[in-house]
Design a protein around this motif. Structure first.
Motif, PDB file in Angstrom:
ATOM      1  N   HIS A 205      33.781  44.147  40.622  1.00 22.05           N
ATOM      2  CA  HIS A 205      35.161  44.279  41.313  1.00 22.05           C
ATOM      3  C   HIS A 205      36.342  43.878  40.267  1.00 22.05           C
ATOM      4  O   HIS A 205      37.524  44.247  40.468  1.00 22.05           O
ATOM      5  CB  HIS A 205      34.936  43.679  42.597  1.00 22.05           C
ATOM      6  CG  HIS A 205      36.369  44.066  43.446  1.00 22.05           C
ATOM      7  ND1 HIS A 205      36.246  45.230  44.179  1.00 22.05           N
ATOM      8  CD2 HIS A 205      37.457  43.362  43.683  1.00 22.05           C
ATOM      9  CE1 HIS A 205      37.605  45.255  44.623  1.00 22.05           C
ATOM     10  NE2 HIS A 205      38.141  44.229  44.682  1.00 22.05           N
ATOM     11  N   LEU A 206      35.728  42.720  39.592  1.00 18.49           N
ATOM     12  CA  LEU A 206      37.026  42.004  38.761  1.00 18.49           C
ATOM     13  C   LEU A 206      37.003  42.792  37.193  1.00 18.49           C
ATOM     14  O   LEU A 206      37.654  42.201  36.601  1.00 18.49           O
ATOM     15  CB  LEU A 206      36.886  40.540  38.614  1.00 18.49           C
ATOM     16  CG  LEU A 206      37.108  39.800  40.066  1.00 18.49           C
ATOM     17  CD1 LEU A 206      36.834  38.465  39.754  1.00 18.49           C
ATOM     18  CD2 LEU A 206      38.278  40.167  40.644  1.00 18.49           C
ATOM     19  N   GLY A 207      36.181  43.693  37.132  1.00 20.94           N
ATOM     20  CA  GLY A 207      36.308  44.343  35.858  1.00 20.94           C
ATOM     21  C   GLY A 207      35.469  43.704  34.614  1.00 20.94           C
ATOM     22  O   GLY A 207      35.776  44.042  33.851  1.00 20.94           O
ATOM     23  N   LEU A 208      34.690  43.019  35.105  1.00 20.26           N
ATOM     24  CA  LEU A 208      33.900  42.236  34.042  1.00 20.26           C
ATOM     25  C   LEU A 208      32.796  43.021  33.259  1.00 20.26           C
ATOM     26  O   LEU A 208      32.046  42.374  32.596  1.00 20.26           O
ATOM     27  CB  LEU A 208      33.467  40.943  34.528  1.00 20.26           C
ATOM     28  CG  LEU A 208      34.912  39.773  35.038  1.00 20.26           C
ATOM     29  CD1 LEU A 208      34.211  38.560  35.651  1.00 20.26           C
ATOM     30  CD2 LEU A 208      35.658  39.668  34.093  1.00 20.26           C
ATOM     31  N   GLY A 209      32.378  44.154  34.073  1.00 19.40           N
ATOM     32  CA  GLY A 209      31.377  44.694  33.364  1.00 19.40           C
ATOM     33  C   GLY A 209      30.260  45.118  34.538  1.00 19.40           C
ATOM     34  O   GLY A 209      30.386  44.806  35.655  1.00 19.40           O
ATOM     35  N   ASP A 210      29.365  45.623  34.109  1.00 16.24           N
ATOM     36  CA  ASP A 210      28.233  46.133  35.404  1.00 16.24           C
ATOM     37  C   ASP A 210      27.409  44.808  35.376  1.00 16.24           C
ATOM     38  O   ASP A 210      27.721  43.731  35.153  1.00 16.24           O
ATOM     39  CB  ASP A 210      27.336  47.270  34.816  1.00 16.24           C
ATOM     40  CG  ASP A 210      26.591  47.130  33.495  1.00 16.24           C
ATOM     41  OD1 ASP A 210      26.569  45.923  32.972  1.00 16.24           O
ATOM     42  OD2 ASP A 210      26.309  48.111  32.954  1.00 16.24           O
ATOM     43  N   TRP A 211      26.065  45.181  35.948  1.00 21.73           N
ATOM     44  CA  TRP A 211      25.200  44.082  36.417  1.00 21.73           C
ATOM     45  C   TRP A 211      24.757  43.124  35.304  1.00 21.73           C
ATOM     46  O   TRP A 211      24.450  42.072  35.450  1.00 21.73           O
ATOM     47  CB  TRP A 211      24.023  44.514  37.184  1.00 21.73           C
ATOM     48  CG  TRP A 211      23.292  45.487  36.275  1.00 21.73           C
ATOM     49  CD1 TRP A 211      23.498  46.883  36.463  1.00 21.73           C
ATOM     50  CD2 TRP A 211      22.337  45.165  35.350  1.00 21.73           C
ATOM     51  NE1 TRP A 211      22.423  47.499  35.654  1.00 21.73           N
ATOM     52  CE2 TRP A 211      21.828  46.383  34.643  1.00 21.73           C
ATOM     53  CE3 TRP A 211      21.847  44.012  34.874  1.00 21.73           C
ATOM     54  CZ2 TRP A 211      20.873  46.622  33.992  1.00 21.73           C
ATOM     55  CZ3 TRP A 211      20.736  44.051  33.770  1.00 21.73           C
ATOM     56  CH2 TRP A 211      20.448  45.312  33.330  1.00 21.73           C
ATOM     57  N   THR A 212      24.785  43.754  33.927  1.00 23.79           N
ATOM     58  CA  THR A 212      24.498  42.892  33.114  1.00 23.79           C
ATOM     59  C   THR A 212      25.507  41.788  32.691  1.00 23.79           C
ATOM     60  O   THR A 212      25.233  41.085  31.607  1.00 23.79           O
ATOM     61  CB  THR A 212      24.279  44.055  31.640  1.00 23.79           C
ATOM     62  OG1 THR A 212      25.524  44.397  31.337  1.00 23.79           O
ATOM     63  CG2 THR A 212      23.274  44.903  32.015  1.00 23.79           C
TER      64      THR A 212
END
Length: 571
Positions: free
Chosen positions: A170-177
């Motif tokens: 949600h915070l745009g830090l990337g996907d699950w990885t």
């Protein structure tokens, strides 16, 4: 025993256990050069390495164990699916050999075994927390010399791992990885700003209720698990919950520099505050789970695995619980480490492992390369180098003492995502500019990402306030005032650091490097240590990987085998 991990199209791996001892382990990403080996569950190259290291073939293996149940929710002890087995172990790499059957080790049991079996403990409470595997997201177990007994499990609809992951997305830090980035950002936020009342820590664990967002806890959703329908619904529900807090989904801008994608490194206060809230809530839930496991078992030792086990801050919280006398966290706590657990659990069942087994004191279980092979590569590359022989640690320490950043490539590759002195980027921890240089210029990543210290164990009391060993850089500690003063680049904004302690050893180049740095600078035997890779690639595996990464970025020097390579500007 050959264990295979990473069944869910990421983090594939292989582990070979002989006579109850781990002899080799590797993650497939290190060979494919595709981070997390996403979109594949082939373990073939990692398995081939393990077998070659032991000088055996696949036909020589007594048993192959996989760390998931392909027929879930139908119980199964074995798998004879020829197509699946060939997908895991490509026959082309094994002389056309096709195993007819593999043993099934339930996913969370493999995680639990990866933590307890190599802990060296004769009894422990075991905590496994991840996104989900075989329909389970958290497991409490009791480990004894008889093996593991599962006490309680939480279904995938109560996943703490997925909760944490959705905040990061949600915070745009990337996907699950990329959910680990959230841990670093949390240190900059106010955990009291938001209330996430859909997740409630309580005695014995926690309760997740997203009814307000269309997902009831009592909803029958087993048929939505394997096709990911529930997962997609869950992400939509969480996005609505975070948006209701006044934080819309953030899509970070990306720019390009020299052909590389550069992430947007900025963040707003509300982003850090949500991260801090999520981190504290995760820690509170894990604390309740751990206390319940410890109380139920009467144990004073705790073992941790699962993807959430890679959260250093949460592990630090668990280590400080008064009920915990000793803590062991599997350094490869994510799905890759399931290969270790599957192999050890299979060995235990066959009588090849007696508990407590050998304690895992090193993660250096991967490929190593002879000096001759390294020299040949350096000659081919045309890079200028010097053979320093036994003086290599002293020479590399001298480079770091001059303010230079050094790639360090020695011995066997590590297991897990932390650099532990075999595939590292090293710098002087006395200067915060070194941390910023690594984040911005070398790693091309967010400036708030913390870097860790590696230190001789004898400096633990001064820098960590304890003499307890921390070999795997996976448990956060509060920094002492001495650490804040002398190694500030390794201290996060929240006052913590995630140390790796190294025993003084004149035969260990890494220990000699730390000692030499202290001798040359008059400061503690500690260095800033991060993984040897760029932002979008796995940790380097081979000398060729190391040379390519060194040549492509602003590292000043490369200490590889007995050789020291320096850029012209660092001469």
């Amino acid at each position: 025993m050959l264990g295979l991990g990473g069944p869910y199209y990421h983090d594939a791996s292989a582990c070979l256990v002989i006579d109850g001892r781990i002899v080799a382990f590797a993650e497939e990403e290190r060979f494919s050069r595709r981070k997390h080996h996403k979109d594949s569950r082939s373990c073939a190259v990692a398995a081939a390495y393990c077998l070659a290291d032991a000088g055996i073939t696949l036909q020589d293996v007594d048993e192959i164990a996989i760390a998931f149940n392909p027929t879930w929710p139908t119980p199964s002890d074995t798998c004879t699916d020829a197509d699946l087995i060939s997908e895991l172990l490509d026959p082309a790499l094994f002389g056309g050999h096709r195993p007819r059957e593999v043993t099934v080790i339930e996913h969370h049991l493999a995680h639990a075994a990866s933590a307890f079996h190599p802990s060296g403990f004769d009894e422990a409470a075991v905590l496994v927390v991840d996104g989900s595997g075989d329909g389970v997201s958290a497991t409490l177990a009791h480990g004894t010399t008889s093996g593991l007994k599962v006490l309680r499990q939480f279904p995938f609809s109560q996943s703490l791992g997925w909760f944490y992951e959705t905040v990061a997305e949600h915070l745009g830090l990337g996907d699950w990885t990329s959910s680990g980035k959230l841990m670093g950002l949390a240190g900059y936020g106010d955990p009291d700003r938001y209330t996430l009342d859909f997740l409630t820590p309580r005695a014995g664990g926690y309760h997740l209720d997203l009814s307000s967002y269309g997902i009831r806890p009592d909803e029958r959703i087993e048929d939505q698990y394997t096709d990911l329908r529930y997962y997609r619904r869950l992400k939509t529900a969480y996005a609505a919950a975070y948006t209701d807090l006044g934080i819309p989904p953030h899509r970070r801008a990306r720019t390009y520099s020299g052909g590389r994608i550069i992430p947007d490194t900025g963040y707003l206060p509300e982003h850090a505050d949500l991260a801090a809230c999520a981190q504290r809530l995760l820690e509170q839930c894990l604390t309740e789970l751990a206390r319940d496991a410890l109380t139920t078992t009467g144990a004073t030792r705790l073992c941790v695995a699962g993807g959430v086990g890679l959260n250093c801050s949460a592990n630090g919280r668990l280590a400080q619980l008064r009920e915990v006398e000793e803590l062991f966290v599997q350094p490869a706590a994510g799905d890759a480490g399931c290969a270790i657990g599957a192999a050890l659990e299979a060995a235990l069942r066959r009588g090849d492992l007696t508990l407590p087994g050998p304690a895992m004191t090193t993660a250096a279980l991967g490929p190593a390369f002879a000096p001759g092979a390294v020299r040949a590569l350096l000659d081919e590359s045309g890079l200028p180098y010097r053979d320093m022989g036994e003086d290599l640690p002293m020479a590399a320490a001298g480079q770091i003492a001059l303010g230079r950043t050094v790639g360090w490539f020695q011995g066997r590759m590590e297991a897990g995502p932390r650099a532990l002195g075999h595939r590292s980027i090293l710098a002087d921890p006395h200067h915060t500019s070194a941390r910023d240089h690594i984040n911005h210029r070398i790693k091309h990543r967010e400036p708030w990402r913390p870097l860790a210290p590696a230190l001789l164990a004898e400096a633990g009391q001064d820098l960590l306030g304890t003499d307890a060993p921390h070999p795997f850089m996976i448990v956060a500690r509060q920094a002492t005032e001495t650490a804040r003063k002398l190694i500030p680049a390794a201290v996060h904004t929240d006052g913590t650091l995630r140390p790796q302690t190294v025993a003084r050893d004149d035969t260990d180049p890494y220990a000699c490097l730390l000692a030499s740095f202290a001798e040359q600078t008059g400061r503690p035997p500690a260095l800033l240590n991060t993984s040897f890779n760029h932002e979008a690639e796995p940790i380097v595996c081979t000398p060729r990987d190391a040379v390519a990464t060194f040549a492509a970025g602003p590292l000043d020097a490369l200490a590889i085998g007995p050789f020291l390579v320096r850029k012209e500007h660092a001469s």
